[in-house]
Design an enzyme around this catalytic site. Structure first.
Site, PDB file in Angstrom:
ATOM      1  N   LYS A  96     -10.650  -0.504   6.663  1.00  0.00           N
ATOM      2  CA  LYS A  96      -9.398  -0.399   7.414  1.00  0.00           C
ATOM      3  C   LYS A  96      -9.774   0.009   8.830  1.00  0.00           C
ATOM      4  CE  LYS A  96      -5.171   2.438   7.370  1.00  0.00           C
ATOM      5  NZ  LYS A  96      -4.085   2.870   6.473  1.00  0.00           N
ATOM      6  N   ARG A 136       1.433   9.826   1.664  1.00  0.00           N
ATOM      7  CA  ARG A 136       2.087  10.720   2.622  1.00  0.00           C
ATOM      8  C   ARG A 136       3.450  11.164   2.097  1.00  0.00           C
ATOM      9  NH1 ARG A 136       2.064   7.920   8.225  1.00  0.00           N
ATOM     10  NH2 ARG A 136       1.022   6.233   7.142  1.00  0.00           N
ATOM     11  N   GLU A 144       0.894  -1.163   0.000  1.00  0.00           N
ATOM     12  CA  GLU A 144       0.000   0.000   0.000  1.00  0.00           C
ATOM     13  C   GLU A 144       0.932   1.211   0.000  1.00  0.00           C
ATOM     14  OE1 GLU A 144      -2.785   0.179   3.346  1.00  0.00           O
ATOM     15  OE2 GLU A 144      -2.491   2.348   3.357  1.00  0.00           O
TER      16      GLU A 144
HETATM   17  C1  3PG Z   1      -0.778   3.740   8.145  1.00  0.00           C
HETATM   18  O1  3PG Z   1      -0.333   4.679   7.512  1.00  0.00           O
HETATM   19  O2  3PG Z   1      -1.625   2.963   7.690  1.00  0.00           O
HETATM   20  C2  3PG Z   1      -0.297   3.550   9.566  1.00  0.00           C
HETATM   21  O3  3PG Z   1       0.230   4.748  10.049  1.00  0.00           O
HETATM   22  C3  3PG Z   1       0.709   2.474   9.724  1.00  0.00           C
HETATM   23  O4  3PG Z   1       0.897   2.309  11.096  1.00  0.00           O
HETATM   24  P1  3PG Z   1       2.136   1.503  11.684  1.00  0.00           P
HETATM   25  O5  3PG Z   1       3.385   2.275  11.330  1.00  0.00           O
HETATM   26  O6  3PG Z   1       1.905   1.465  13.186  1.00  0.00           O
HETATM   27  O7  3PG Z   1       2.148   0.134  11.091  1.00  0.00           O
END
Ligand code: 3PG
Length: 302
Positions: free
Chosen positions: A129, A45, A41
């Site tokens: 999600k 960001r 995925e």
């Molecule tokens: C995301 O962007 O889906 C989450 O911030 C991922 O979270 P994690 O770094 O705790 O796995």
């Protein structure tokens, strides 16, 4: 179920990938696939996410590549144009959901409350999600939401790691788990592709939860006339008396069958037969001589 969603469900894990440097896209994808997780995925960001998606789709056509942190229609368009196979958002944005549905692209909005779930269901979404997962009660939080919302399945993301992965995936309403734990930013930063592949392998091991049954000792006794000193305590006692093959328990039969097929191992009865209320499948290992293993679904909590 749509083919992309079916594959995500079988793989069981979705690495969330934030790439500031798009030249790292291909070595990262090689590490993920070498580790047994052909999915990503790619989060918006980081700028250039659509370029990463396009590169991965071109070089790894079998990888299930989607876009994450899609916050508006502009990003959804960029992701879909780049070839994203699915769209993930941290929250529930009805505009994005409807847009993806019109384009026939699977969309996975983030939901963490009953109100959001109801909205998702009313929009025709049944896989969400669950974000941020650990901060919202983790598996206990999901179990509490399962009651009223029958057909919904969850992709917990946020705080999932190698220690809680197996617990999440053992629950029937968990569709897959997402997170950065398979490709942590610090390993990407160091170009530690072997480290990422190793983490992925550990995650696959946790996901499959392959455990030999007590019958292994009976088989050894039959084969070499030796009774092993200790025997594993397992939930498949009713098979003990008719041992003619190795038996192992797994967290999820569909995921174990998928994984074995990826390794070129034949699954004999993928129909996942039921016997005395226990689901099982057989796989044929073509060694010399060939032998079969019976996979048995571990009993799962509701
Ligand atoms: C995301 O962007 O889906 C989450 O911030 C991922 O979270 P994690 O770094 O705790 O796995």
């Amino acid at each position: 179920m749509n083919q992309t969603m079916e594959k995500l469900n079988q793989i069981g894990m979705i690495p969330v990938v934030k790439l500031e440097d798009i030249s790292k896209a291909l070595p990262l994808a090689r590490a993920l696939t070498a580790g047994g997780i052909p999915a990503a995925e790619v989060t918006f960001r980081a700028s250039g996410a659509e370029k990463v998606i396009a590169q991965l789709r071109e070089s790894f056509p079998d990888m299930v590549v989607g876009a994450g942190t899609v916050l508006n229609i502009r990003q959804a368009v960029q992701a879909i144009d780049a070839g994203a196979l699915y769209i993930v958002s941290p929250g529930l944005n009805p505009e994005i959901v409807s847009f993806c549905q019109e384009k026939n692209i699977p969309v996975i909005p983030g939901c963490a409350t009953p109100t959001e779930l109801e909205r998702a269901v009313s929009l025709g979404v049944n896989v969400v999600k669950f974000f941020p997962a650990e901060q919202n009660g983790g598996l206990a939080g999901i179990k509490a939401l399962c009651g009223p919302y029958d057909g919904v399945r969850f992709i917990p993301t946020g705080g999932v790691n190698l220690r809680n992965l197996s617990d999440y995936l053992s629950h029937p309403r968990i569709f897959a788990c997402g997170g950065t734990f398979m490709a942590p930013p610090e390993l990407i930063e160091k170009n530690d592709w072997d480290g990422i592949a190793a983490l992925c392998r550990s995650a696959v091991d946790e996901t499959l939860g392959i455990t030999p049954c007590g019958s292994l000792s009976l088989l050894l006794e039959q084969l070499i006339g030796v009774t092993p000193a200790s025997e594993d305590q397992t939930p498949c006692d009713h098979y003990e008396k008719e041992v003619s093959c190795l038996q192992i328990t797994v967290n999820s039969l569909p995921r174990a069958c998928y994984w074995l097929k990826q390794k070129g191992i034949e699954v004999l009865d993928p129909a996942l037969e039921e016997d005395a209320g226990v689901s099982h499948a057989s796989v044929l290992i073509k060694g010399v001589p060939p032998f079969s293993i019976r996979l048995i679904q571990k009993q799962r909590g509701a």
